[in-house]
Design a protein around this motif. Structure first.
Motif, PDB file in Angstrom:
ATOM      1  N   UNK A  46     -26.051  37.076  -7.278  1.00 48.43           N
ATOM      2  CA  UNK A  46     -25.099  36.458  -8.197  1.00 48.43           C
ATOM      3  C   UNK A  46     -23.827  37.294  -8.331  1.00 48.43           C
ATOM      4  N   UNK A  47     -23.937  38.608  -8.217  1.00 49.04           N
ATOM      5  CA  UNK A  47     -22.746  39.467  -8.300  1.00 49.04           C
ATOM      6  C   UNK A  47     -21.759  39.126  -7.199  1.00 49.04           C
ATOM      7  N   UNK A  48     -22.268  38.983  -5.976  1.00 49.88           N
ATOM      8  CA  UNK A  48     -21.398  38.644  -4.846  1.00 49.88           C
ATOM      9  C   UNK A  48     -20.767  37.269  -5.051  1.00 49.88           C
ATOM     10  N   UNK A  49     -21.566  36.324  -5.526  1.00 49.09           N
ATOM     11  CA  UNK A  49     -21.080  34.968  -5.752  1.00 49.09           C
ATOM     12  C   UNK A  49     -19.974  34.951  -6.812  1.00 49.09           C
ATOM     13  N   UNK A  50     -20.181  35.659  -7.900  1.00 55.60           N
ATOM     14  CA  UNK A  50     -19.173  35.707  -8.968  1.00 55.60           C
ATOM     15  C   UNK A  50     -17.919  36.450  -8.509  1.00 55.60           C
ATOM     16  N   UNK A  51     -18.091  37.489  -7.726  1.00 56.41           N
ATOM     17  CA  UNK A  51     -16.943  38.240  -7.218  1.00 56.41           C
ATOM     18  C   UNK A  51     -16.097  37.371  -6.295  1.00 56.41           C
ATOM     19  N   UNK A  52     -16.752  36.605  -5.430  1.00 54.86           N
ATOM     20  CA  UNK A  52     -16.017  35.702  -4.543  1.00 54.86           C
ATOM     21  C   UNK A  52     -15.269  34.641  -5.345  1.00 54.86           C
ATOM     22  N   UNK A  53     -15.901  34.125  -6.382  1.00 56.56           N
ATOM     23  CA  UNK A  53     -15.253  33.099  -7.195  1.00 56.56           C
ATOM     24  C   UNK A  53     -14.076  33.674  -7.963  1.00 56.56           C
ATOM     25  N   UNK A  54     -14.219  34.894  -8.471  1.00 54.26           N
ATOM     26  CA  UNK A  54     -13.111  35.530  -9.191  1.00 54.26           C
ATOM     27  C   UNK A  54     -11.926  35.758  -8.271  1.00 54.26           C
ATOM     28  N   UNK A  55     -12.203  36.095  -7.016  1.00 54.31           N
ATOM     29  CA  UNK A  55     -11.119  36.320  -6.060  1.00 54.31           C
ATOM     30  C   UNK A  55     -10.362  35.026  -5.770  1.00 54.31           C
ATOM     31  N   UNK A  56     -11.043  33.897  -5.868  1.00 55.44           N
ATOM     32  CA  UNK A  56     -10.409  32.607  -5.590  1.00 55.44           C
ATOM     33  C   UNK A  56      -9.668  32.043  -6.783  1.00 55.44           C
ATOM     34  N   UNK A  57      -9.942  32.553  -7.977  1.00 57.08           N
ATOM     35  CA  UNK A  57      -9.326  31.996  -9.182  1.00 57.08           C
ATOM     36  C   UNK A  57      -7.861  32.368  -9.243  1.00 57.08           C
ATOM     37  N   UNK A  58      -7.046  31.411  -9.680  1.00 57.15           N
ATOM     38  CA  UNK A  58      -5.622  31.665  -9.862  1.00 57.15           C
ATOM     39  C   UNK A  58      -5.415  32.381 -11.186  1.00 57.15           C
ATOM     40  N   UNK A  59      -4.568  33.361 -11.163  1.00 60.93           N
ATOM     41  CA  UNK A  59      -4.219  34.026 -12.414  1.00 60.93           C
ATOM     42  C   UNK A  59      -2.717  33.913 -12.595  1.00 60.93           C
ATOM     43  N   UNK A  60      -2.317  33.579 -13.784  1.00 57.09           N
ATOM     44  CA  UNK A  60      -0.903  33.446 -14.098  1.00 57.09           C
ATOM     45  C   UNK A  60      -0.507  34.630 -14.973  1.00 57.09           C
TER      46      UNK A  60
END
Length: 149
Positions: free
Chosen positions: A91-105
């Protein structure tokens, strides 16, 4: 990780208490709330596949609904707890990948002050080359379609 599959009944029984209960609307107008289990399956599909939200299969609720609930679950920390319970160490890897894909403004405090300075300096550095004069008309040559008067 194994190929993605929807969560089964036993997994749902374990993680259902972690998900916040959505209250039904006081008014009986508007669309009914989407099934939380199918929304979670849609969110996990996007996280696992790496696809965009709009590419979600039609068997899940609308991607806007899934994305909206994903943002709420992510911000409250519920999503990390659910994935940790379902996938364990992966789950750590999965969440890390998702965080990398999230847009931040960036907020106003995060904007770079260097960008304003560069914009002020740029006109002083830029020196355009002198332009060659253009002919008075692009049709200055003799046209066979013009009639002499």
């Amino acid at each position: 990780m194994d190929p993605y599959r929807d969560i089964n009944d036993e997994e749902w029984q374990r993680i259902a208490p972690l998900l916040p209960e959505l209250r039904p609307r006081a008014e009986l107008r508007g669309r009914p709330l989407a099934n939380t289990r199918s929304v979670l399956n849609g969110v996990l599909w996007v996280m696992y596949s790496g696809a965009t939200w709009s590419a979600m299969p039609r068997k899940y609720p609308s991607y806007q609904t899934c994305h909206r609930r994903f943002k709420v679950w992510y911000a409250s920390g519920v999503l990390k707890r659910v994935t940790a319970l379902l996938f364990g160490a992966a789950s750590e890897e999965l969440c890390t990948l998702m965080e990398a894909r999230m847009r931040t403004h960036p907020g106003p405090e995060q904007k770079r002050p260097d960008a304003d300075k560069a914009r002020d300096i740029a006109p002083a550095i830029y020196k355009p080359t002198p332009a060659t004069p253009l002919p008075s008309s692009p049709f200055a040559f003799g046209s066979p379609f013009k009639h002499a008067a």
